[in-house]
Motif scaffolding. Structure first.
Motif, short mmCIF file in Angstrom:
data_model
loop_
_atom_site.label_atom_id
_atom_site.label_comp_id
_atom_site.label_asym_id
_atom_site.label_seq_id
_atom_site.Cartn_x
_atom_site.Cartn_y
_atom_site.Cartn_z
N LEU A 80 -8.38 -1.04 5.47
CA LEU A 80 -8.16 -1.51 4.10
C LEU A 80 -9.36 -2.33 3.59
O LEU A 80 -9.76 -2.19 2.44
CB LEU A 80 -6.88 -2.35 4.03
N GLY A 81 -9.91 -3.17 4.48
CA GLY A 81 -11.09 -3.95 4.10
C GLY A 81 -12.28 -3.07 3.80
O GLY A 81 -12.98 -3.27 2.80
N ILE A 82 -12.51 -2.06 4.66
CA ILE A 82 -13.63 -1.14 4.45
C ILE A 82 -13.44 -0.34 3.16
O ILE A 82 -14.39 -0.14 2.40
CB ILE A 82 -13.78 -0.19 5.66
N THR A 83 -12.20 0.10 2.93
CA THR A 83 -11.90 0.87 1.71
C THR A 83 -12.21 0.05 0.46
O THR A 83 -12.80 0.55 -0.50
CB THR A 83 -10.43 1.31 1.69
N GLY A 84 -11.81 -1.22 0.49
CA GLY A 84 -12.07 -2.10 -0.65
C GLY A 84 -13.56 -2.30 -0.89
O GLY A 84 -14.02 -2.27 -2.03
N ILE A 85 -14.31 -2.47 0.20
CA ILE A 85 -15.77 -2.66 0.07
C ILE A 85 -16.43 -1.39 -0.48
O ILE A 85 -17.31 -1.47 -1.34
CB ILE A 85 -16.38 -3.03 1.44
N ILE A 86 -15.99 -0.22 0.00
CA ILE A 86 -16.54 1.04 -0.50
C ILE A 86 -16.24 1.21 -2.00
O ILE A 86 -17.11 1.61 -2.78
CB ILE A 86 -15.98 2.24 0.29
N MET A 87 -15.01 0.87 -2.39
CA MET A 87 -14.64 0.98 -3.80
C MET A 87 -15.47 0.01 -4.65
O MET A 87 -15.81 0.31 -5.79
CB MET A 87 -13.15 0.71 -3.99
N ILE A 103 -5.91 -0.30 -8.32
CA ILE A 103 -5.68 0.24 -6.98
C ILE A 103 -6.44 -0.57 -5.94
O ILE A 103 -5.93 -0.88 -4.86
CB ILE A 103 -6.12 1.73 -6.92
N MET A 104 -7.68 -0.94 -6.29
CA MET A 104 -8.50 -1.74 -5.39
C MET A 104 -7.84 -3.09 -5.09
O MET A 104 -7.79 -3.54 -3.95
CB MET A 104 -9.88 -1.95 -6.01
N ILE A 105 -7.34 -3.72 -6.14
CA ILE A 105 -6.66 -5.01 -5.96
C ILE A 105 -5.39 -4.83 -5.12
O ILE A 105 -5.06 -5.66 -4.27
CB ILE A 105 -6.33 -5.63 -7.33
N GLY A 106 -4.69 -3.70 -5.34
CA GLY A 106 -3.50 -3.41 -4.54
C GLY A 106 -3.83 -3.23 -3.07
O GLY A 106 -3.08 -3.67 -2.20
N ILE A 107 -4.98 -2.59 -2.80
CA ILE A 107 -5.43 -2.41 -1.42
C ILE A 107 -5.70 -3.77 -0.77
O ILE A 107 -5.30 -4.01 0.38
CB ILE A 107 -6.70 -1.53 -1.38
N TYR A 108 -6.36 -4.64 -1.50
CA TYR A 108 -6.63 -5.98 -0.97
C TYR A 108 -5.34 -6.76 -0.73
O TYR A 108 -5.19 -7.46 0.28
CB TYR A 108 -7.54 -6.76 -1.93
N ALA A 110 -2.36 -5.52 -0.08
CA ALA A 110 -1.72 -4.94 1.11
C ALA A 110 -2.44 -5.41 2.37
O ALA A 110 -1.80 -5.71 3.39
CB ALA A 110 -1.74 -3.42 1.02
N GLY A 111 -3.77 -5.50 2.30
CA GLY A 111 -4.56 -5.93 3.45
C GLY A 111 -4.25 -7.36 3.86
O GLY A 111 -4.06 -7.64 5.04
N PHE A 112 -4.19 -8.26 2.88
CA PHE A 112 -3.94 -9.67 3.20
C PHE A 112 -2.50 -9.89 3.66
O PHE A 112 -2.24 -10.71 4.55
CB PHE A 112 -4.27 -10.56 2.00
#
Length: 215
Positions: A80-87, A103-108, A110-112
């Motif tokens: 999730l962290g890598i996905t956010g950085i790539i986005m 979506i990016m904020i949602g990923i973060y 979910a990650g936290f």
């Protein structure tokens, strides 16, 4: 009326995303925090697991399910962290793609949430990953109880559990609980004499309250 209310909420949401997109640095920081935290947790866990395996023991027990689950959840946080950085590196996400930004904020988020859950999982389940009886102590992953610090091992049938009561520091009393329905609980009862303490039947709460009163 409902249409106006929905439009107002939608407008506020778009304004919020726009504000976030204007302040981009925290988005990158969030991804880096998730990535670093997950890698530190995985690294520390593997290190202590290796130390646990290297330690000579009389007998030991491990839960492969707990170990694999912990590593799997850590990897989810990493991904999730890598996905956010790539986005974050994609300009269209930050500049024009508010939906993608959401979506990016949602990923973060979910990650936290997963990271917090993982930390709670480790904190309360540290004695459920693996245990061994060495020459001098009961060894967990990253933690141990010296035999000399054990006060009493009590099997409380009313709680259907076995408790290891011990001293931590000079005057701090602690206890570890293991369900008698679990493999760990049965194992503790079977091999407890290796610690120099026999399992005693009794009421754990009454005994522990009496310990606390000694302070």
């Amino acid at each position: 009326m409902n249409s106006n209310l929905f439009s107002l909420k939608n407008l506020k949401s778009n304004h919020l995303l726009a504000d976030i997109s204007e302040h981009q640095t925290p988005l990158l920081a969030m991804g880096i925090i998730l990535l670093c935290a997950s890698l530190i947790i995985i690294g520390a866990f593997i290190y202590y697991l290796f130390q646990f395996k290297q330690k000579k023991s009389e007998t030991s027990i491990r839960s492969s399910l707990m170990i694999y689950l912990m590593i799997a959840v850590s990897l989810v946080v990493t991904i999730l962290g890598i996905t956010g950085i790539i986005m974050y590196t994609q300009k269209e996400v930050l500049n024009t793609g508010n939906n993608l930004l959401g979506i990016m904020i949602g990923i973060y988020a979910a990650g936290f949430i997963t990271l917090i859950g993982l930390m709670i999982f480790i904190w309360f389940g540290i004695n459920k990953f693996a245990i061994s009886f060495t020459d001098e102590s009961i060894l967990f992953i990253g933690e141990k109880i010296d035999y000399s610090k054990i006060l009493k091992i009590i099997k409380d049938d009313s709680k259907n559990a076995v408790y290891i009561n011990y001293v931590q520091g000079k005057r701090s009393y602690r206890r570890q609980k293991f369900s008698l329905n679990s493999a760990f609980g049965v194992w503790i009862v079977k091999y407890s004499e290796l610690t120099g303490h026999k399992v005693e039947d009794g009421n754990e709460d009454e005994y522990f309250k009496a310990l606390i009163k000694r302070k």
